[in-house]
Design a protein around this motif. Structure first.
Motif, PDB file in Angstrom:
ATOM      1  N   GLN A  98       0.842  -1.196   0.000  1.00 43.10           N
ATOM      2  CA  GLN A  98       0.000   0.000   0.000  1.00 43.10           C
ATOM      3  C   GLN A  98       0.878   1.248   0.000  1.00 43.10           C
ATOM      4  O   GLN A  98       2.009   1.236   0.498  1.00 43.10           O
ATOM      5  CB  GLN A  98      -0.924   0.029   1.219  1.00 43.10           C
ATOM      6  N   ILE A  99       0.340   2.299  -0.567  1.00 45.30           N
ATOM      7  CA  ILE A  99       1.010   3.599  -0.577  1.00 45.30           C
ATOM      8  C   ILE A  99      -0.011   4.658  -0.186  1.00 45.30           C
ATOM      9  O   ILE A  99      -1.216   4.388  -0.118  1.00 45.30           O
ATOM     10  CB  ILE A  99       1.595   3.929  -1.966  1.00 45.30           C
ATOM     11  N   LEU A 100       0.465   5.865   0.064  1.00 43.98           N
ATOM     12  CA  LEU A 100      -0.457   6.966   0.318  1.00 43.98           C
ATOM     13  C   LEU A 100      -1.266   7.253  -0.944  1.00 43.98           C
ATOM     14  O   LEU A 100      -0.727   7.238  -2.058  1.00 43.98           O
ATOM     15  CB  LEU A 100       0.302   8.218   0.740  1.00 43.98           C
ATOM     16  N   LEU A 101      -2.543   7.515  -0.775  1.00 45.24           N
ATOM     17  CA  LEU A 101      -3.374   7.904  -1.909  1.00 45.24           C
ATOM     18  C   LEU A 101      -2.806   9.153  -2.577  1.00 45.24           C
ATOM     19  O   LEU A 101      -2.850   9.286  -3.804  1.00 45.24           O
ATOM     20  CB  LEU A 101      -4.811   8.156  -1.442  1.00 45.24           C
ATOM     21  N   LEU A 102      -2.231  10.049  -1.790  1.00 44.81           N
ATOM     22  CA  LEU A 102      -1.621  11.261  -2.337  1.00 44.81           C
ATOM     23  C   LEU A 102      -0.482  10.924  -3.295  1.00 44.81           C
ATOM     24  O   LEU A 102      -0.274  11.625  -4.291  1.00 44.81           O
ATOM     25  CB  LEU A 102      -1.113  12.153  -1.210  1.00 44.81           C
ATOM     26  N   ASP A 103       0.276   9.855  -3.003  1.00 47.06           N
ATOM     27  CA  ASP A 103       1.372   9.465  -3.889  1.00 47.06           C
ATOM     28  C   ASP A 103       0.834   8.911  -5.203  1.00 47.06           C
ATOM     29  O   ASP A 103       1.404   9.140  -6.270  1.00 47.06           O
ATOM     30  CB  ASP A 103       2.262   8.422  -3.200  1.00 47.06           C
ATOM     31  N   GLU A 104      -0.253   8.148  -5.130  1.00 46.56           N
ATOM     32  CA  GLU A 104      -0.887   7.648  -6.357  1.00 46.56           C
ATOM     33  C   GLU A 104      -1.393   8.820  -7.206  1.00 46.56           C
ATOM     34  O   GLU A 104      -1.233   8.837  -8.436  1.00 46.56           O
ATOM     35  CB  GLU A 104      -2.044   6.715  -6.018  1.00 46.56           C
ATOM     36  N   LEU A 105      -1.962   9.822  -6.554  1.00 42.80           N
ATOM     37  CA  LEU A 105      -2.463  10.993  -7.281  1.00 42.80           C
ATOM     38  C   LEU A 105      -1.316  11.832  -7.836  1.00 42.80           C
ATOM     39  O   LEU A 105      -1.439  12.428  -8.907  1.00 42.80           O
ATOM     40  CB  LEU A 105      -3.349  11.835  -6.366  1.00 42.80           C
ATOM     41  N   LYS A 106      -0.192  11.866  -7.119  1.00 42.78           N
ATOM     42  CA  LYS A 106       0.985  12.579  -7.644  1.00 42.78           C
ATOM     43  C   LYS A 106       1.487  11.893  -8.917  1.00 42.78           C
ATOM     44  O   LYS A 106       1.883  12.565  -9.885  1.00 42.78           O
ATOM     45  CB  LYS A 106       2.092  12.591  -6.586  1.00 42.78           C
TER      46      LYS A 106
END
Length: 210
Positions: free
Chosen positions: A76-84
């Protein structure tokens, strides 16, 4: 006898978990080259035009590859990183299409620390570019709307397309892969597609906390 039954069930559960992890690893290994292949094609198009933006595109590709190699290997990763990652990909695509493409990107998150399995959203975005602007001779429009509310993630990705290019949703490369990953990781998700003569959209809702 009860102890043996318990141990057998425990072993069965462990084997099922190993099988699921192996399948997920296979799916990710299958889709990453596809994603990078399409990105390289974009840079190739810029290079053929001798565009001054080619070095910038190569740098952005380097950032995408770094993400693929390191961050995307985590469960899992931060959703913010996926959006970045999505934002970097949009910037790379806009170098290629310039004024021929309009992208509307919105995000509204109530929890910046929310985590998600990596590389789930980016492929819907990639699909919008590939089958929208990538197959159109005219101006194209892509809309990306991501909302997180109390653990419920809603993502709507839509693109215009030429009415002569109506392809079956199930046949679009990468979507079957992502659908299977969603089934394994978030079995209670909801994914729907709308495919008409001039517009295609993917609508995903998933409870990230359970």
């Amino acid at each position: 006898l009860l102890r043996k039954q318990y141990q057998a069930k425990l072993r069965e559960s462990e084997l099922q978990k190993e099988k699921t992890e192996t399948e997920l690893k296979y799916l990710k290994n299958q889709i990453n080259p596809h994603f990078l292949f399409n990105t390289l094609n974009n840079i190739y198009s810029l290079a053929r035009k001798k565009s001054e933006q080619t070095p910038e595109a190569v740098m952005k590709l380097s950032q995408l590859m770094r993400f693929m190699l390191y961050e995307a290997s985590s469960p899992q990763i931060l959703l913010l990183d996926e959006l970045k990652l999505i934002e970097d990909y949009i910037a790379l695509e806009k170098l290629r299409y310039a004024d021929r493409l309009v992208v509307e990107y919105k995000k509204k998150l109530d929890n910046p620390d929310q985590r998600i399995a990596p590389l789930l959203l980016i492929h819907f975005v990639e699909n919008a570019f590939k089958h929208g602007a990538g197959e159109s001779r005219f101006e194209s429009f892509i809309s990306i709307d991501v909302t997180l509310d109390n653990g419920l993630l809603t993502a709507i990705i839509a693109n215009t397309k030429e009415n002569t290019l109506v392809s079956a949703t199930e046949k679009q490369i990468g979507l079957d892969n992502i659908k299977r990953q969603l089934e394994l990781l978030y079995p209670n998700h909801k994914l729907t597609f709308v495919n008409d003569q001039t517009r295609f959209s993917a609508q995903l809702s998933v409870h990230l906390n359970g």
